[in-house]
Write a protein that holds these residues in place. Structure first.
Motif, mmCIF file in Angstrom:
data_model
loop_
_atom_site.group_PDB
_atom_site.id
_atom_site.type_symbol
_atom_site.label_atom_id
_atom_site.label_comp_id
_atom_site.label_asym_id
_atom_site.label_seq_id
_atom_site.Cartn_x
_atom_site.Cartn_y
_atom_site.Cartn_z
ATOM 1 N N GLY A 103 -3.872 -2.431 10.776
ATOM 2 C CA GLY A 103 -2.451 -2.749 10.906
ATOM 3 C C GLY A 103 -1.823 -3.378 9.685
ATOM 4 N N ALA A 104 -2.488 -3.279 8.529
ATOM 5 C CA ALA A 104 -1.895 -3.811 7.287
ATOM 6 C C ALA A 104 -0.748 -2.908 6.838
ATOM 7 C CB ALA A 104 -2.953 -3.910 6.198
ATOM 8 N N ASP A 105 0.158 -3.489 6.056
ATOM 9 C CA ASP A 105 1.296 -2.746 5.508
ATOM 10 C C ASP A 105 1.194 -2.561 3.993
ATOM 11 O OD1 ASP A 105 3.159 -2.858 8.006
ATOM 12 O OD2 ASP A 105 2.536 -4.938 7.699
ATOM 13 N N VAL A 106 0.457 -3.454 3.362
ATOM 14 C CA VAL A 106 0.348 -3.494 1.902
ATOM 15 C C VAL A 106 -1.106 -3.757 1.536
ATOM 16 C CG1 VAL A 106 1.316 -4.499 -0.222
ATOM 17 C CG2 VAL A 106 2.599 -4.650 1.924
ATOM 18 N N VAL A 107 -1.544 -3.153 0.425
ATOM 19 C CA VAL A 107 -2.886 -3.436 -0.087
ATOM 20 C C VAL A 107 -2.780 -3.989 -1.504
ATOM 21 C CG1 VAL A 107 -4.147 -1.792 1.329
ATOM 22 C CG2 VAL A 107 -3.143 -1.029 -0.828
ATOM 23 N N LEU A 108 -3.767 -4.782 -1.871
ATOM 24 C CA LEU A 108 -3.837 -5.378 -3.202
ATOM 25 C C LEU A 108 -4.819 -4.600 -4.054
ATOM 26 C CD1 LEU A 108 -3.050 -7.924 -4.980
ATOM 27 C CD2 LEU A 108 -5.220 -8.911 -4.173
ATOM 28 N N LEU A 109 -4.391 -4.197 -5.246
ATOM 29 C CA LEU A 109 -5.283 -3.587 -6.231
ATOM 30 C C LEU A 109 -5.424 -4.565 -7.395
ATOM 31 C CD1 LEU A 109 -4.077 0.141 -6.383
ATOM 32 C CD2 LEU A 109 -5.800 -0.898 -4.901
ATOM 33 N N ILE A 110 -6.639 -4.996 -7.667
ATOM 34 C CA ILE A 110 -6.886 -5.976 -8.723
ATOM 35 C C ILE A 110 -7.368 -5.251 -9.973
ATOM 36 C CG2 ILE A 110 -8.182 -8.034 -9.378
ATOM 37 C CD1 ILE A 110 -8.475 -8.660 -6.391
ATOM 38 N N ALA A 111 -6.558 -5.259 -11.023
ATOM 39 C CA ALA A 111 -6.878 -4.523 -12.241
ATOM 40 C C ALA A 111 -8.232 -4.929 -12.814
ATOM 41 C CB ALA A 111 -5.778 -4.739 -13.282
ATOM 42 N N ALA A 112 -8.577 -6.202 -12.691
ATOM 43 C CA ALA A 112 -9.801 -6.725 -13.302
ATOM 44 C C ALA A 112 -11.067 -6.095 -12.754
ATOM 45 C CB ALA A 112 -9.865 -8.244 -13.136
#
Length: 258
Positions: free
Chosen positions: A131-140
């Protein structure tokens, strides 16, 4: 091996186990997979701009607050004007759980950011299924091509993408398909905090990019400083969570920040 390397090493092991336990089809058949997500891009502009975080612990601070429930805290955040809710789902280093998102999904009407270390396509289907709406992408912890491909996959699943960068060398990870760029005031490799460094990075992004200041915001003065510098959003967790009543702390902060 720095902290980020340790987290990614553990995440790969965790994913091997999860893939064996729950198939991709099972994720697609889940209750929330077909729901229409909320847009963080819209709520950042229409509300306080603060993405208020639920976080039990961190590698740098240890246990922050493990005595309150996700639903209680998230509901209080929403009542006081949060633009979104960030939920840590990493278990080993942050004490998080997929169940934290599932527990609150039907009870709040603002976007939920699944905050985790996304390194595999499987995790995007997980995010959608919980049920998430947004995901985090970590460049590192990703390559430039992975950011591009993962952004495309997220959009296919109707999820928005918050790309997190910390250094000038990571500016190249940005592409125009990314929905928002988060600039982490805290270095994930040594956990040092520098607000001015983030402002310098923001000034090197295109002017129309939605920018989110992440971590290390510990006062109303920090918040106002970053807002004056043009940040659209503010990801804050520890400042609220270290209080016995995070929701009340958030409400007090909002009243002073307006």
């Amino acid at each position: 091996m720095n902290i980020l390397d340790k987290i990614i090493h553990r995440k790969k092991k965790e994913l091997e186990f999860l893939k064996a336990e729950i198939s991709l089809q099972q994720l697609k058949d889940s209750e929330y997979f077909g729901r229409t997500p909320f847009s963080l891009k819209k709520t950042l502009k229409n509300k306080s701009g603060i993405i208020a975080e639920f976080k039990r612990q961190s590698p740098s601070k240890g246990v922050i607050n493990d005595q309150v429930s996700p639903l209680e805290v998230a509901s209080a955040y929403e009542r006081s004007g949060a633009s979104g809710i960030s939920i840590l789902t990493d278990k080993d280093f942050f004490g998080g759980s997929f169940k934290d998102i599932i527990q609150i999904r039907d009870h709040i009407n603002i976007p939920i950011l699944r905050k985790d270390f996304m390194i595999d396509e499987y995790q995007f289907y997980e995010a959608k299924s919980m049920g998430a709406d947004v995901v985090l992408l970590i460049a590192a912890c990703l390559s430039v091509s992975q950011v591009r491909d993962f952004t495309d996959l997220a959009h296919q699943l109707n999820l928005e993408v918050l790309l997190e960068i910390h250094s000038e060398s990571e500016l190249k990870y940005y592409n125009t398909n990314v929905d928002m760029v988060g600039i982490n005031n805290r270095n994930l490799k040594n956990f040092d905090v520098n607000l001015d460094h983030s402002v310098q990075l923001k000034n090197q992004l295109p002017e129309d990019v939605l920018s989110v200041a992440e971590s290390g915001i510990y006062s109303v003065e920090d918040f106002k400083y970053l807002k004056e510098k043009g940040f659209d959003g503010f990801l804050m967790g520890e400042f609220f969570m270290k209080n016995q009543n995070p929701g009340k702390k958030f409400s007090e902060f909002i009243s002073k920040a307006q």
